[in-house]
Design a protein around this motif. Structure first.
Motif, mmCIF file in Angstrom:
data_model
loop_
_atom_site.group_PDB
_atom_site.id
_atom_site.type_symbol
_atom_site.label_atom_id
_atom_site.label_comp_id
_atom_site.label_asym_id
_atom_site.label_seq_id
_atom_site.Cartn_x
_atom_site.Cartn_y
_atom_site.Cartn_z
ATOM 1 N N VAL A 169 -1.777 -7.220 -2.937
ATOM 2 C CA VAL A 169 -2.444 -7.645 -1.707
ATOM 3 C C VAL A 169 -3.179 -8.958 -1.931
ATOM 4 O O VAL A 169 -3.188 -9.838 -1.055
ATOM 5 N N ILE A 170 -3.787 -9.123 -3.095
ATOM 6 C CA ILE A 170 -4.441 -10.404 -3.416
ATOM 7 C C ILE A 170 -3.412 -11.532 -3.408
ATOM 8 O O ILE A 170 -3.646 -12.612 -2.853
ATOM 9 N N GLY A 171 -2.251 -11.277 -4.048
ATOM 10 C CA GLY A 171 -1.189 -12.275 -4.038
ATOM 11 C C GLY A 171 -0.734 -12.591 -2.633
ATOM 12 O O GLY A 171 -0.471 -13.758 -2.282
ATOM 13 N N ASP A 172 -0.655 -11.558 -1.813
ATOM 14 C CA ASP A 172 -0.250 -11.745 -0.419
ATOM 15 C C ASP A 172 -1.286 -12.573 0.336
ATOM 16 O O ASP A 172 -0.927 -13.435 1.143
ATOM 17 N N CYS A 173 -2.560 -12.310 0.066
ATOM 18 C CA CYS A 173 -3.626 -13.080 0.714
ATOM 19 C C CYS A 173 -3.581 -14.548 0.297
ATOM 20 O O CYS A 173 -3.782 -15.446 1.128
ATOM 21 N N ILE A 174 -3.306 -14.790 -0.985
ATOM 22 C CA ILE A 174 -3.187 -16.179 -1.454
ATOM 23 C C ILE A 174 -2.052 -16.886 -0.722
ATOM 24 O O ILE A 174 -2.196 -18.019 -0.244
ATOM 25 N N LEU B 149 -2.341 2.483 -11.238
ATOM 26 C CA LEU B 149 -2.474 2.728 -9.816
ATOM 27 C C LEU B 149 -3.733 2.075 -9.250
ATOM 28 O O LEU B 149 -3.747 1.602 -8.105
ATOM 29 N N LYS B 150 -4.787 2.049 -10.042
ATOM 30 C CA LYS B 150 -6.055 1.457 -9.600
ATOM 31 C C LYS B 150 -5.883 -0.007 -9.206
ATOM 32 O O LYS B 150 -6.578 -0.519 -8.318
ATOM 33 N N TRP B 151 -4.943 -0.697 -9.898
ATOM 34 C CA TRP B 151 -4.778 -2.126 -9.687
ATOM 35 C C TRP B 151 -3.534 -2.490 -8.893
ATOM 36 O O TRP B 151 -3.402 -3.634 -8.433
ATOM 37 N N LEU B 152 -2.637 -1.543 -8.725
ATOM 38 C CA LEU B 152 -1.335 -1.843 -8.135
ATOM 39 C C LEU B 152 -1.444 -2.527 -6.775
ATOM 40 O O LEU B 152 -0.974 -3.659 -6.584
ATOM 41 N N MET C 10 0.818 -1.217 0.000
ATOM 42 C CA MET C 10 0.000 0.000 0.000
ATOM 43 C C MET C 10 0.851 1.265 0.000
ATOM 44 O O MET C 10 0.451 2.286 -0.548
ATOM 45 N N VAL C 11 2.042 1.187 0.602
ATOM 46 C CA VAL C 11 2.928 2.353 0.636
ATOM 47 C C VAL C 11 3.323 2.781 -0.773
ATOM 48 O O VAL C 11 3.310 3.972 -1.097
ATOM 49 N N LEU C 12 3.663 1.822 -1.634
ATOM 50 C CA LEU C 12 4.069 2.186 -2.996
ATOM 51 C C LEU C 12 2.932 2.884 -3.728
ATOM 52 O O LEU C 12 3.149 3.899 -4.404
ATOM 53 N N GLY C 13 1.725 2.358 -3.612
ATOM 54 C CA GLY C 13 0.585 2.990 -4.273
ATOM 55 C C GLY C 13 0.374 4.410 -3.795
ATOM 56 O O GLY C 13 0.090 5.318 -4.587
ATOM 57 N N ARG C 14 0.544 4.651 -2.498
ATOM 58 C CA ARG C 14 0.362 5.993 -1.964
ATOM 59 C C ARG C 14 1.452 6.939 -2.452
ATOM 60 O O ARG C 14 1.187 8.103 -2.745
ATOM 61 N N ILE C 15 2.672 6.444 -2.544
ATOM 62 C CA ILE C 15 3.766 7.292 -3.040
ATOM 63 C C ILE C 15 3.528 7.693 -4.486
ATOM 64 O O ILE C 15 3.705 8.852 -4.872
#
Length: 259
Positions: free
Chosen positions: A100-105, A92-95, A73-78
Motif C-alpha cells: 500500500v505504501i508503494g501504491d501511495c508513492i 503478514l504484519k508488513w505485507l 489487502m485481500v492477499l493479507g486477509r487470505i
C-alpha cells in the motif's frame, strides 16, 4: 430489533447518521473515474483547452491505484484466514503495509506529474509525462513483486496445506483466482499506459482513441465486475466467526494477523 434483555445503554448508532456526508462520501467513490471521462466530454467541445485534458488525464490515470490498494489487502486477509503466514516470504504484519505504501508513492508521483502538466507550457507537459511514466513504473514494480509473493504463497500452501486452509468456510481459492485476474488486468493496463507515454504525443496510441477504451476503460470495468461477482468483503467479515472454525478463536485469529 434488539432483545428486551439487551442493555438499554447500547445503541446501533451513538448519533443520527447525516444524509449529506453519506451522499458526498458515496459520490466521491464514483467521481474519480466518472469525472475523468467527464473531462473527455469537456474536451470534445474544447479539444485545445487544458482543463478538460488535465482532468481526464489525471483522474483516469490514477484511479487504478485505488483498486490496487484493495487487492493488496485481500492477499493479507487470505493469508490470515488460512493461517498461512509461514508460507509467505513477507511477514503478514508488513505485507499489506509495504504494497500500500508503494501504491501511495505511485499515486503521488502520477498525481504530481499531472499537476505539473497543469502549468500549461510545452516544457511542463513533457516533464509531467516523464514523471507520470516514473509513477507507472513504480506501480508496475510493486505489482510485479506482489504477484510474485501471491504465487509463492499459493504454491507453498497447496503443497503444504495448513489445518485452517481446509476448515475455512470462505472459498478463499476462488478469491485467489480473482486476485490473480484483477492484478493481471491492472498490470496490463499500467503497461499500456507506459507504452502510450513512451510513444509520445504523436504515437499510434494517442492518435487512436479506441485504444484507451480497449486497454483502459474496458479493463477497469472488468475489474469492477469481477469484484462485484466475487466481492472481497466476505473475507473481512470472518474474524468474528472464526470461533466456529475448528478450535481457533477470533482472538487467536487477530493475534495471527497482527503479530
Amino acid at each position: 430489533m434488539l432483545s428486551s434483555r439487551e442493555d438499554f445503554s447500547y445503541a446501533l448508532y451513538q448519533y443520527t447518521p447525516q444524509i449529506a456526508p453519506a451522499i458526498i462520501a458515496a459520490a466521491l467513490f464514483v467521481l474519480v473515474e466518472a469525472l475523468g471521462y467527464g473531462g473527455r466530454i469537456w474536451s470534445h467541445f474544447d479539444p485545445t483547452g487544458l482543463p478538460g485534458y488535465i482532468i481526464q488525464s489525471l483522474l483516469i490515470l490514477i484511479a487504478p491505484a485505488l483498486f490496487a490498494a484493495s487487492i493488496y489487502m485481500v492477499l493479507g486477509r487470505i493469508i490470515a484466514l488460512v493461517g498461512g503466514e509461514t508460507h509467505s516470504w513477507i511477514k503478514l504484519k508488513w505485507l499489506t503495509k509495504i504494497f500500500v505504501i508503494g501504491d501511495c508513492i505511485s499515486f503521488v508521483v502520477q498525481g504530481g506529474g499531472g499537476g505539473i502538466q497543469a502549468g500549461g507550457t510545452l516544457d511542463l507537459l513533457h516533464l509531467g509525462e516523464k514523471i507520470i511514466v516514473a509513477g507507472l513504473f513504480i506501480q508496475i514494480f510493486f505489482f510485479g513483486v506482489f504477484i510474485t509473493s501471491a504465487i509463492s504463497f499459493h504454491l507453498c500452501i497447496r503443497s503444504q496445506p495448513t489445518r485452517l486452509s481446509g476448515l475455512a468456510r470462505i472459498p478463499w481459492q476462488s478469491h485467489m483466482a480473482i486476485l490473480y485476474t484483477t492484478s493481471g488486468i491492472i498490470l496490463v493496463r499500467s503497461i499500456f499506459r507506459v507504452v502510450e507515454y513512451l510513444m509520445g504525443n504523436n504515437g499510434f496510441i494517442l492518435r487512436h482513441e479506441v485504444m484507451l477504451y480497449i486497454f483502459d476503460s474496458i479493463l477497469m470495468i472488468a475489474v469492477v465486475a469481477l469484484f462485484i461477482w466475487r466481492h472481497p468483503g466476505t473475507l473481512f467479515l470472518t474474524s468474528s466467526k472464526r470461533g466456529s472454525w475448528g478450535r481457533t478463536s477470533g482472538a487467536e485469529f487477530d493475534l495471527l494477523e497482527n503479530r
